[in-house]
Design an enzyme around this catalytic site. Structure first.
Site, PDB file in Angstrom:
ATOM      1  N   GLU A   1     -28.517 -20.005 -40.353  1.00 50.38           N
ATOM      2  CA  GLU A   1     -27.226 -19.736 -41.002  1.00 50.38           C
ATOM      3  C   GLU A   1     -27.197 -18.337 -41.621  1.00 50.38           C
ATOM      4  O   GLU A   1     -26.582 -18.126 -42.661  1.00 50.38           O
ATOM      5  CB  GLU A   1     -26.951 -20.753 -42.114  1.00 50.38           C
ATOM      6  CG  GLU A   1     -27.073 -22.189 -41.702  1.00 50.38           C
ATOM      7  CD  GLU A   1     -25.951 -22.624 -40.805  1.00 50.38           C
ATOM      8  OE1 GLU A   1     -24.850 -22.074 -40.921  1.00 50.38           O
ATOM      9  OE2 GLU A   1     -26.188 -23.503 -39.968  1.00 50.38           O
TER      10      GLU A   1
ATOM     11  N   SER B   1     -28.939 -13.348 -35.065  1.00 52.23           N
ATOM     12  CA  SER B   1     -28.230 -12.687 -36.170  1.00 52.23           C
ATOM     13  C   SER B   1     -26.970 -11.991 -35.685  1.00 52.23           C
ATOM     14  O   SER B   1     -26.086 -11.677 -36.477  1.00 52.23           O
ATOM     15  CB  SER B   1     -29.152 -11.657 -36.832  1.00 52.23           C
ATOM     16  OG  SER B   1     -30.301 -12.280 -37.325  1.00 52.23           O
TER      17      SER B   1
ATOM     18  N   LEU C   1     -51.370 -27.211 -56.020  1.00 46.04           N
ATOM     19  CA  LEU C   1     -51.937 -28.502 -55.632  1.00 46.04           C
ATOM     20  C   LEU C   1     -53.293 -28.366 -54.943  1.00 46.04           C
ATOM     21  O   LEU C   1     -53.911 -29.359 -54.582  1.00 46.04           O
ATOM     22  CB  LEU C   1     -50.964 -29.275 -54.724  1.00 46.04           C
ATOM     23  CG  LEU C   1     -50.092 -30.312 -55.435  1.00 46.04           C
ATOM     24  CD1 LEU C   1     -49.113 -29.655 -56.385  1.00 46.04           C
ATOM     25  CD2 LEU C   1     -49.344 -31.171 -54.428  1.00 46.04           C
TER      26      LEU C   1
ATOM     27  N   THR D   1     -29.171 -27.642 -33.939  1.00 44.37           N
ATOM     28  CA  THR D   1     -29.492 -28.867 -34.679  1.00 44.37           C
ATOM     29  C   THR D   1     -28.635 -30.024 -34.153  1.00 44.37           C
ATOM     30  O   THR D   1     -27.435 -29.850 -33.941  1.00 44.37           O
ATOM     31  CB  THR D   1     -29.237 -28.664 -36.187  1.00 44.37           C
ATOM     32  OG1 THR D   1     -30.017 -27.553 -36.626  1.00 44.37           O
ATOM     33  CG2 THR D   1     -29.596 -29.896 -37.000  1.00 44.37           C
TER      34      THR D   1
ATOM     35  N   TRP E   1     -31.558 -23.457 -30.304  1.00 51.27           N
ATOM     36  CA  TRP E   1     -31.801 -23.752 -31.725  1.00 51.27           C
ATOM     37  C   TRP E   1     -30.643 -24.552 -32.318  1.00 51.27           C
ATOM     38  O   TRP E   1     -30.230 -24.305 -33.439  1.00 51.27           O
ATOM     39  CB  TRP E   1     -32.011 -22.470 -32.547  1.00 51.27           C
ATOM     40  CG  TRP E   1     -33.070 -21.583 -32.008  1.00 51.27           C
ATOM     41  CD1 TRP E   1     -32.892 -20.383 -31.406  1.00 51.27           C
ATOM     42  CD2 TRP E   1     -34.473 -21.848 -32.007  1.00 51.27           C
ATOM     43  NE1 TRP E   1     -34.100 -19.867 -31.019  1.00 51.27           N
ATOM     44  CE2 TRP E   1     -35.082 -20.750 -31.378  1.00 51.27           C
ATOM     45  CE3 TRP E   1     -35.272 -22.908 -32.464  1.00 51.27           C
ATOM     46  CZ2 TRP E   1     -36.458 -20.669 -31.196  1.00 51.27           C
ATOM     47  CZ3 TRP E   1     -36.640 -22.831 -32.284  1.00 51.27           C
ATOM     48  CH2 TRP E   1     -37.214 -21.720 -31.657  1.00 51.27           C
TER      49      TRP E   1
HETATM   50  C1  LIG Z   1     -34.535 -25.424 -36.977  1.00 52.48           C
HETATM   51  C2  LIG Z   1     -33.381 -24.544 -36.657  1.00 52.48           C
HETATM   52  C3  LIG Z   1     -32.111 -25.077 -36.538  1.00 52.48           C
HETATM   53  C4  LIG Z   1     -31.018 -24.277 -36.209  1.00 52.48           C
HETATM   54  N1  LIG Z   1     -29.786 -24.853 -36.031  1.00 52.48           N
HETATM   55  C5  LIG Z   1     -28.768 -24.097 -35.524  1.00 52.48           C
HETATM   56  C6  LIG Z   1     -27.511 -24.693 -35.180  1.00 52.48           C
HETATM   57  O1  LIG Z   1     -27.307 -25.889 -35.396  1.00 52.48           O
HETATM   58  N2  LIG Z   1     -26.552 -23.938 -34.611  1.00 52.48           N
HETATM   59  C7  LIG Z   1     -26.738 -22.606 -34.367  1.00 52.48           C
HETATM   60  O2  LIG Z   1     -25.845 -21.976 -33.829  1.00 52.48           O
HETATM   61  N3  LIG Z   1     -27.911 -22.004 -34.690  1.00 52.48           N
HETATM   62  C8  LIG Z   1     -28.925 -22.715 -35.262  1.00 52.48           C
HETATM   63  N4  LIG Z   1     -30.128 -22.109 -35.561  1.00 52.48           N
HETATM   64  C9  LIG Z   1     -30.308 -20.700 -35.233  1.00 52.48           C
HETATM   65  C10 LIG Z   1     -30.345 -19.776 -36.441  1.00 52.48           C
HETATM   66  O3  LIG Z   1     -29.058 -19.678 -37.010  1.00 52.48           O
HETATM   67  C11 LIG Z   1     -30.878 -18.417 -35.977  1.00 52.48           C
HETATM   68  O4  LIG Z   1     -32.253 -18.610 -35.732  1.00 52.48           O
HETATM   69  C12 LIG Z   1     -30.679 -17.317 -36.991  1.00 52.48           C
HETATM   70  O5  LIG Z   1     -29.326 -16.944 -37.054  1.00 52.48           O
HETATM   71  C13 LIG Z   1     -31.533 -16.093 -36.731  1.00 52.48           C
HETATM   72  O6  LIG Z   1     -31.437 -15.694 -35.398  1.00 52.48           O
HETATM   73  P1  LIG Z   1     -32.733 -15.404 -34.526  1.00 52.48           P
HETATM   74  O7  LIG Z   1     -33.640 -16.554 -34.653  1.00 52.48           O
HETATM   75  O8  LIG Z   1     -32.279 -15.022 -33.190  1.00 52.48           O
HETATM   76  O9  LIG Z   1     -33.440 -14.184 -35.241  1.00 52.48           O
HETATM   77  P2  LIG Z   1     -33.103 -12.648 -35.040  1.00 52.48           P
HETATM   78  O10 LIG Z   1     -31.644 -12.416 -35.162  1.00 52.48           O
HETATM   79  O11 LIG Z   1     -33.778 -12.155 -33.837  1.00 52.48           O
HETATM   80  O12 LIG Z   1     -33.802 -12.047 -36.321  1.00 52.48           O
HETATM   81  C14 LIG Z   1     -35.231 -11.819 -36.411  1.00 52.48           C
HETATM   82  C15 LIG Z   1     -35.512 -10.968 -37.658  1.00 52.48           C
HETATM   83  O13 LIG Z   1     -34.804  -9.723 -37.564  1.00 52.48           O
HETATM   84  C16 LIG Z   1     -33.997  -9.531 -38.699  1.00 52.48           C
HETATM   85  N5  LIG Z   1     -32.773  -8.811 -38.330  1.00 52.48           N
HETATM   86  C17 LIG Z   1     -31.832  -9.176 -37.415  1.00 52.48           C
HETATM   87  N6  LIG Z   1     -30.844  -8.263 -37.375  1.00 52.48           N
HETATM   88  C18 LIG Z   1     -31.153  -7.301 -38.287  1.00 52.48           C
HETATM   89  C19 LIG Z   1     -30.533  -6.099 -38.732  1.00 52.48           C
HETATM   90  N7  LIG Z   1     -29.350  -5.713 -38.244  1.00 52.48           N
HETATM   91  N8  LIG Z   1     -31.142  -5.374 -39.673  1.00 52.48           N
HETATM   92  C20 LIG Z   1     -32.317  -5.780 -40.202  1.00 52.48           C
HETATM   93  N9  LIG Z   1     -32.962  -6.899 -39.852  1.00 52.48           N
HETATM   94  C21 LIG Z   1     -32.388  -7.652 -38.888  1.00 52.48           C
HETATM   95  C22 LIG Z   1     -33.714 -10.915 -39.211  1.00 52.48           C
HETATM   96  O14 LIG Z   1     -33.365 -10.890 -40.585  1.00 52.48           O
HETATM   97  C23 LIG Z   1     -35.026 -11.609 -38.929  1.00 52.48           C
HETATM   98  O15 LIG Z   1     -35.920 -11.321 -39.963  1.00 52.48           O
HETATM   99  C24 LIG Z   1     -31.220 -22.887 -35.974  1.00 52.48           C
HETATM  100  C25 LIG Z   1     -32.492 -22.342 -36.146  1.00 52.48           C
HETATM  101  C26 LIG Z   1     -33.566 -23.146 -36.490  1.00 52.48           C
HETATM  102  C27 LIG Z   1     -34.912 -22.529 -36.642  1.00 52.48           C
END
Ligand SMILES: Cc1cc2nc3c(=O)[nH]c(=O)nc-3n(C[C@H](O)[C@H](O)[C@H](O)COP(=O)(O)OP(=O)(O)OC[C@H]3O[C@@H](n4cnc5c(N)ncnc54)[C@H](O)[C@@H]3O)c2cc1C
Lengths: 389, 248
Positions: free
Chosen positions: A368, A143, A343, A169, A167
């Site tokens: 995203e 994030s 279902l 795609t 992560w």
């Molecule tokens: C199948 C898949 C495909 C993807 N494809 C791509 C891609 O092609 N390119 C790419 O760059 N990325 C890609 N991603 C990555 C995706 O964009 C990130 O997983 C996403 O941005 C969230 O980041 P994170 O997983 O590190 O979660 P985190 O940022 O660690 O978030 C975890 C939780 O904490 C919450 N959180 C975070 N910050 C805050 C805040 N300030 N206040 C309150 N809550 C907060 C979030 O809402 C979430 O609920 C992909 C992910 C998946 C699962």
């Protein structure tokens, strides 16, 4: 299971589409019906992407469809949204492929590339000959992409890249990766071609979601690229964030497609399955769920149509797109869960598409920009207070 | 080769059709309209012929302004131009065949390919009438079409088998289901179709007698299917099949 791809159109919104937009929608829907649905469960089960569909999608003009020139079709944003909606009515993984190819990779080159880069990459990508991926997220920065650790160091006339993206795609499928990295002063984007020395990928397995889509790690160890591989017009985090706005726009439409398939399935199922004295659809509790989904789908359609108008007029703000992504994906996830519930036991097997959509939508909710990140974007917009940190 | 393909607008076969309470027609709100599937096959065949030997594919429809949408779809599939013979009134098959004959005299196609029937009224008449009016040979229910110079060979699906017929052009061919699988309109095709010619001609300007010879008096929905019946045992099933259904 008759025609799960059919329209859900309570307010005759179809009338607001032009014949060309409807034709575009119908073409993609037919493609999904005939070429995607027959194979998608197998790919989801085997954790493979249906790569043989890529030339077909390219031939039909689906990649970069809303970009102008460079071999792209140049459709408006309504038509583009409808393409995404129909693809995701098939599978979110397929829509992800198209989103990453079009809205992230091609758009990044289109918006921030040099004329030479555009001519070199975009026509090939539109023709599906070259697959792109978009590397922003890192193991420790999701994030919060501004905190990225991948570095680009000046080295003579070129650059040396080091870091890990996770992560991503299409990572291992891609012939060209758009890698965002920190330079001494700002974040910059680089076009790293497959096979460049020091650049490797590793696929992520064990996913319960987006199994028909490839998700990889990009590993960059002293990867040398010339300065001509840098996207010259991308200056700072605004570059990748504007790509995300494009992709979120497509996701907002796509989510409606997934929700629609789940709804159609649940409607057909509950109208034919009998328990106690009558069909399930005859019970108030079931009707309440169906009406809730239908209402939410309809509202989401209206949001998307208005958003598309604003986008075509050049007046859509990123916050509008965040609104639509946040609302529509949450709506679709809830719709999928409710449909899954309706279902019964059949809701957990791949004889019906519902559980697959439900699992996929968990990713769509997260990537995203998560639901909560979109909330913070909107919260900042209406209060003027930044709650990110 | 110049190929003329008549096109009809019909409700999507996947739509559930509701008959109006007074039986005067069908409810058209929320109906999705498409090119008659057999006509789509005709367009596909015409495009394949053109791709092989060059020429022009001209679409023609007899209908209202809304029919433009189906003609545009055909243009997006790859047809070169289209003619809409505007008629606000619904016409019967004879009037339509007469109008098409006029268009054919004017356009002078080498071949006219039509759907064997429209899936709404299932008349299966226009192709045959047109052949008679023009005095051209006809091959209906085609499952294969081949050319050698000005000769055409068609394999026809007939009861219990296939029949191969050969004839000289110009001629009429009507398509059966297995002739081909129509392509979809590609997105570039849809964009190109914008700029293709779609000419409108008022039906009453063609000097043809359009007085209907046929009147639809009433439409009835098909009877509701009766629910099945459960029997307790195989013995009972055999009993019922023998005594009540009288099928064994
Ligand atoms: C199948 C898949 C495909 C993807 N494809 C791509 C891609 O092609 N390119 C790419 O760059 N990325 C890609 N991603 C990555 C995706 O964009 C990130 O997983 C996403 O941005 C969230 O980041 P994170 O997983 O590190 O979660 P985190 O940022 O660690 O978030 C975890 C939780 O904490 C919450 N959180 C975070 N910050 C805050 C805040 N300030 N206040 C309150 N809550 C907060 C979030 O809402 C979430 O609920 C992909 C992910 C998946 C699962």
């Amino acid at each position: 299971m008759a025609d799960v791809l059919r329209n859900v159109d309570f307010f005759n919104l179809d009338e607001l589409l032009t014949p060309e937009e409807r034709m575009t929608r119908d073409t993609v829907r037919q493609f999904v019906q005939r070429e995607v649905l027959p194979v998608v469960e197998r790919h989801f089960a085997n954790e493979t992407f249906p790569l043989d569909l890529v030339p077909r999608m390219a031939e039909l003009g689906m990649f970069g469809a809303n970009l102008k020139g460079y071999g792209c079709v140049g459709m408006n944003n309504v038509a583009y949204g409808l393409i995404m909606q129909e693809l995701e009515a098939g599978d979110s993984g397929l829509r992800s492929f198209a989103s990453v190819q079009s809205a992230l990779s091609m758009y990044a080159i289109y918006a921030f590339g040099s004329e030479e880069q555009k001519n070199r990459y975009l026509p090939e990508m539109a023709r599906g000959k070259l697959i792109g991926c978009f590397g922003l997220t890192e193991p420790d920065h999701g994030s919060d992409p501004g905190g990225m650790e991948t570095r680009a160091r000046r080295d003579g006339t070129g650059w040396v890249l080091n870091g890990t993206k996770r992560w991503i795609t299409n990572g291992s499928l891609a012939g060209v990766a758009i890698v965002w990295a920190r330079t001494d002063d700002k974040i910059a984007g680089f076009l790293v071609e497959k096979g460049t020395s020091g650049f490797t990928t590793r696929d992520i397995h064990g996913k319960f979601s987006m199994r028909a889509s490839v998700t990889s790690e990009l590993i960059l160890e002293d990867v040398r690229v010339p300065d001509s591989a840098r996207l010259p017009e991308a200056r700072g985090l605004g570059g990748p964030l504007s790509c995300l706005t494009q992709a979120r726009y497509g996701i907002a439409w796509g989510a409606i497609g997934a929700a629609r398939t789940c709804y159609n399935c649940a409607l057909d199922y509950t109208r034919s399955r009998r328990q106690f004295s009558r069909v399930l659809a005859g019970y108030q509790l079931v009707q309440s769920k169906l009406v809730r989904i239908m209402t939410e789908i309809t509202k989401a359609q209206m949001v998307c149509l208005r958003l598309a108008q604003l986008k075509d007029a050049g007046r859509a703000r990123p916050e509008h797109v965040s609104f639509a992504k946040r609302n529509n994906v949450a709506m679709a996830l809830e719709a999928a869960r409710l449909a899954r519930d309706m279902l019964g036991a059949n809701g957990i097997v791949n004889e019906y598409p519902v559980i697959r959509h439900m699992l996929n939508l968990e990713t769509v909710n997260t990537y995203e920009g998560t639901f909560d990140v979109q909330t913070l974007i909107l919260g900042r917009d209406i209060t003027g207070e930044n709650a990110f940190e | 080769m110049k190929i003329l393909v008549p096109v009809k607008r019909v409700p999507d076969p996947a739509t559930t059709i509701r008959v109006l309470p007074d039986g005067s027609g069908i409810a058209t709100d929320n109906v999705k309209w498409v090119i008659n599937p057999f006509d789509e096959i005709a367009i596909e065949e015409a495009l394949r012929i053109k791709e092989k030997q060059g020429g022009e594919v001209v679409l023609v429809a007899v209908g209202q302004q809304t029919w433009q949408e189906q003609l545009r779809t055909g243009l997006a599939m790859g047809a070169d131009r289209a003619i809409l013979v505007r008629s606000e009134a619904a016409l019967d098959t004879l009037a339509i065949a007469r109008l098409l004959a006029k268009i054919a005299e004017e356009q002078k196609p080498d071949i006219i390919i039509l759907g064997k029937q429209a899936i709404d009224d299932d008349s299966n008449q226009v192709g045959q009438m047109l052949a008679e009016m023009l005095g051209w040979p006809q091959a209906t229910f085609a499952s294969k079409v081949e050319f050698q110079d000005r000769k055409c060979t068609v394999v026809r699906e007939v009861d219990g088998g296939l029949e191969t017929v050969a004839f000289d052009l110009p001629a009429i061919v009507t398509t059966d289901l297995r002739l081909n699988e129509p392509r979809y309109a590609s997105l570039p095709g849809i964009m190109k179709a914008r700029k293709k010619e779609l000419k409108e001609i008022p039906a009453d300007s063609l000097g043809v007698d359009l007085t209907p010879k046929l009147k639809i008096k009433k439409l009835d929905p098909p009877p509701k299917r009766q629910a099945g019946r459960k029997v307790a045992s195989v013995e009972e099933l055999v009993q019922v099949l023998h005594n009540e259904a009288k099928v064994i």
